[in-house]
Design a protein around this motif. Structure first.
Motif, PDB file in Angstrom:
ATOM      1  N   ARG A   1      14.507   5.634 -15.139  1.00 24.60           N
ATOM      2  CA  ARG A   1      14.740   4.658 -13.943  1.00 24.60           C
ATOM      3  C   ARG A   1      14.543   5.629 -12.812  1.00 24.60           C
ATOM      4  O   ARG A   1      14.102   4.863 -11.749  1.00 24.60           O
ATOM      5  N   LEU A   2      14.816   6.752 -12.588  1.00 25.39           N
ATOM      6  CA  LEU A   2      14.461   7.311 -11.520  1.00 25.39           C
ATOM      7  C   LEU A   2      13.115   7.229 -11.022  1.00 25.39           C
ATOM      8  O   LEU A   2      12.588   7.178  -9.833  1.00 25.39           O
ATOM      9  N   LEU A   3      12.056   7.793 -12.079  1.00 27.96           N
ATOM     10  CA  LEU A   3      10.897   7.618 -11.759  1.00 27.96           C
ATOM     11  C   LEU A   3      10.128   6.320 -11.636  1.00 27.96           C
ATOM     12  O   LEU A   3       9.395   5.960 -11.001  1.00 27.96           O
ATOM     13  N   GLU A   4      10.571   5.269 -12.396  1.00 23.39           N
ATOM     14  CA  GLU A   4      10.360   3.879 -12.228  1.00 23.39           C
ATOM     15  C   GLU A   4      10.695   3.455 -10.882  1.00 23.39           C
ATOM     16  O   GLU A   4       9.780   2.899 -10.134  1.00 23.39           O
ATOM     17  N   THR A   5      11.711   3.792 -10.437  1.00 24.20           N
ATOM     18  CA  THR A   5      11.955   3.358  -8.863  1.00 24.20           C
ATOM     19  C   THR A   5      10.951   3.987  -7.915  1.00 24.20           C
ATOM     20  O   THR A   5      10.603   3.283  -7.060  1.00 24.20           O
ATOM     21  N   VAL A   6      10.963   5.370  -8.267  1.00 26.48           N
ATOM     22  CA  VAL A   6       9.739   6.203  -7.368  1.00 26.48           C
ATOM     23  C   VAL A   6       8.425   5.363  -7.331  1.00 26.48           C
ATOM     24  O   VAL A   6       7.704   5.135  -6.478  1.00 26.48           O
ATOM     25  N   TYR A   7       8.045   5.095  -8.692  1.00 27.90           N
ATOM     26  CA  TYR A   7       6.760   4.580  -8.848  1.00 27.90           C
ATOM     27  C   TYR A   7       6.783   2.861  -7.975  1.00 27.90           C
ATOM     28  O   TYR A   7       5.805   2.590  -7.436  1.00 27.90           O
TER      29      TYR A   7
ATOM     30  N   THR B   1       8.329   1.782  -5.805  1.00 22.32           N
ATOM     31  CA  THR B   1       8.259   1.860  -4.414  1.00 22.32           C
ATOM     32  C   THR B   1       6.842   2.633  -3.960  1.00 22.32           C
ATOM     33  O   THR B   1       6.413   1.891  -2.929  1.00 22.32           O
ATOM     34  N   GLU B   2       6.593   3.644  -4.334  1.00 24.36           N
ATOM     35  CA  GLU B   2       5.257   4.266  -3.800  1.00 24.36           C
ATOM     36  C   GLU B   2       3.873   3.333  -4.288  1.00 24.36           C
ATOM     37  O   GLU B   2       3.139   3.415  -3.230  1.00 24.36           O
ATOM     38  N   PHE B   3       3.976   2.710  -5.224  1.00 25.85           N
ATOM     39  CA  PHE B   3       2.711   2.025  -5.534  1.00 25.85           C
ATOM     40  C   PHE B   3       2.609   0.760  -4.629  1.00 25.85           C
ATOM     41  O   PHE B   3       1.779   0.225  -4.304  1.00 25.85           O
ATOM     42  N   SER B   4       3.835   0.086  -4.200  1.00 27.90           N
ATOM     43  CA  SER B   4       4.292  -0.911  -3.623  1.00 27.90           C
ATOM     44  C   SER B   4       3.571  -0.380  -1.985  1.00 27.90           C
ATOM     45  O   SER B   4       2.975  -1.253  -1.306  1.00 27.90           O
ATOM     46  N   VAL B   5       3.852   0.711  -1.720  1.00 29.25           N
ATOM     47  CA  VAL B   5       3.481   1.328  -0.284  1.00 29.25           C
ATOM     48  C   VAL B   5       1.892   1.112  -0.391  1.00 29.25           C
ATOM     49  O   VAL B   5       1.125   0.761   0.810  1.00 29.25           O
ATOM     50  N   ALA B   6       1.442   1.829  -1.241  1.00 32.20           N
ATOM     51  CA  ALA B   6      -0.076   1.759  -1.288  1.00 32.20           C
ATOM     52  C   ALA B   6      -0.855   0.598  -1.509  1.00 32.20           C
ATOM     53  O   ALA B   6      -1.658   0.172  -0.801  1.00 32.20           O
ATOM     54  N   TYR B   7      -0.342  -0.311  -2.255  1.00 30.69           N
ATOM     55  CA  TYR B   7      -0.640  -1.648  -2.401  1.00 30.69           C
ATOM     56  C   TYR B   7      -0.782  -2.475  -1.286  1.00 30.69           C
ATOM     57  O   TYR B   7      -1.709  -3.041  -0.685  1.00 30.69           O
ATOM     58  N   ASN B   8       0.254  -2.592  -0.621  1.00 28.85           N
ATOM     59  CA  ASN B   8       0.532  -3.420   0.552  1.00 28.85           C
ATOM     60  C   ASN B   8      -0.326  -2.926   1.881  1.00 28.85           C
ATOM     61  O   ASN B   8      -1.017  -3.376   2.728  1.00 28.85           O
ATOM     62  N   GLY B   9      -0.327  -1.419   1.880  1.00 28.11           N
ATOM     63  CA  GLY B   9      -1.269  -0.789   2.739  1.00 28.11           C
ATOM     64  C   GLY B   9      -2.806  -0.983   2.784  1.00 28.11           C
ATOM     65  O   GLY B   9      -3.492  -1.297   3.599  1.00 28.11           O
ATOM     66  N   ALA B  10      -2.968  -1.128   1.498  1.00 29.87           N
ATOM     67  CA  ALA B  10      -4.431  -1.445   1.190  1.00 29.87           C
ATOM     68  C   ALA B  10      -5.074  -2.723   1.569  1.00 29.87           C
ATOM     69  O   ALA B  10      -5.718  -3.135   1.812  1.00 29.87           O
ATOM     70  N   ARG B  11      -3.889  -3.685   0.998  1.00 26.26           N
ATOM     71  CA  ARG B  11      -3.974  -5.170   1.301  1.00 26.26           C
ATOM     72  C   ARG B  11      -4.089  -5.244   2.758  1.00 26.26           C
ATOM     73  O   ARG B  11      -5.231  -6.084   3.468  1.00 26.26           O
ATOM     74  N   LEU B  12      -3.449  -4.646   3.542  1.00 25.02           N
ATOM     75  CA  LEU B  12      -3.406  -4.859   5.063  1.00 25.02           C
ATOM     76  C   LEU B  12      -4.773  -4.272   5.522  1.00 25.02           C
ATOM     77  O   LEU B  12      -5.535  -4.899   6.276  1.00 25.02           O
ATOM     78  N   GLN B  13      -5.143  -3.211   5.149  1.00 27.47           N
ATOM     79  CA  GLN B  13      -6.454  -2.310   5.382  1.00 27.47           C
ATOM     80  C   GLN B  13      -7.540  -3.543   5.190  1.00 27.47           C
ATOM     81  O   GLN B  13      -8.679  -3.695   5.856  1.00 27.47           O
ATOM     82  N   ALA B  14      -7.586  -4.108   4.025  1.00 20.17           N
ATOM     83  CA  ALA B  14      -8.815  -4.921   3.402  1.00 20.17           C
ATOM     84  C   ALA B  14      -8.927  -6.188   4.209  1.00 20.17           C
ATOM     85  O   ALA B  14      -9.672  -6.744   4.415  1.00 20.17           O
TER      86      ALA B  14
END
Length: 198
Positions: A175-181, A183-196
């Motif tokens: 769960r520690l790493l699942e939470t990290v993933y 969070t971080e994957f959402s940051v990357a996903y949302n940032g890419a959506r905004l950029q695109a």
């Protein structure tokens, strides 16, 4: 929010979760190796620093690749939406194996992928460092407590396993790493959506 918008949000959430699930599967052998290494270090009376460092590096790589995959998935999703609006039909496939398929849809080259990977490298390293440091502190504290109590190997290993589970480094549910993933994957996903979208 209208029905079509809700459907798009659900699809985006599903894409992010698919990336998290892949990362979790990739993490299981790392966690098993970490746990085994920590128990061996405990039994041998060695410091576990090298074991943690090796796991941190592997988790950093998984985090970085996951952020890249989330970024590419978001870019591909936006490309599909634009194609749909323009009346172009694109083949919609499952996310896994994600990279080859999505980089084609998103019109990304190998150098584009390397640039995106580099963009997330520092964040992936920092996040991995923080997660492992927190787990290392909790597990180290438990190991010191085990030593102070003078527990035998069997009881000590059992207590150490409990500490690893408490630290979120369980083999079935990291769960520690699942939470990290997540969070971080959402940051990357949302940032890419905004950029695109821009």
């Amino acid at each position: 929010m209208n029905r079509a918008a809700k459907k798009r949000v659900m699809a985006m959430d599903a894409e992010r979760e698919a990336v998290v699930d892949i990362a979790k599967r990739m993490t299981r052998p790392v966690i098993v190796q970490l746990r085994r290494g920590l128990i061996e270090a405990f039994k041998d009376g060695r410091k576990p620093d090298k074991v943690f460092a090796q796991a941190r590096k592997q988790i950093e790589n998984i985090t970085n690749e996951g952020m890249l995959a989330a970024h590419v998935a978001a870019t591909a999703n936006t490309a599909r939406m634009i194609a749909k609006v323009r009346g172009i039909k694109l083949d919609r496939t499952a996310l896994s194996p994600m990279m080859d398929r999505l980089k084609t849809i998103a019109d990304l080259t190998g150098s584009d992928l390397n640039e995106i990977r580099a963009r997330y490298a520092v964040r992936a390293a920092d996040t991995s460092d923080d997660a492992i440091a927190a787990a290392q502190e909790l597990i180290g504290s438990k190991a010191r407590e085990i030593a102070a109590k003078g527990l035998g190997t069997r009881d000590g290993v059992s207590a150490l396993r409990e500490a690893m589970d408490s630290a979120g480094l369980g083999t079935q549910n990291p769960r520690l790493l699942e939470t990290v993933y997540r969070t971080e994957f959402s940051v990357a996903y949302n940032g890419a959506r905004l950029q695109a979208n821009e």
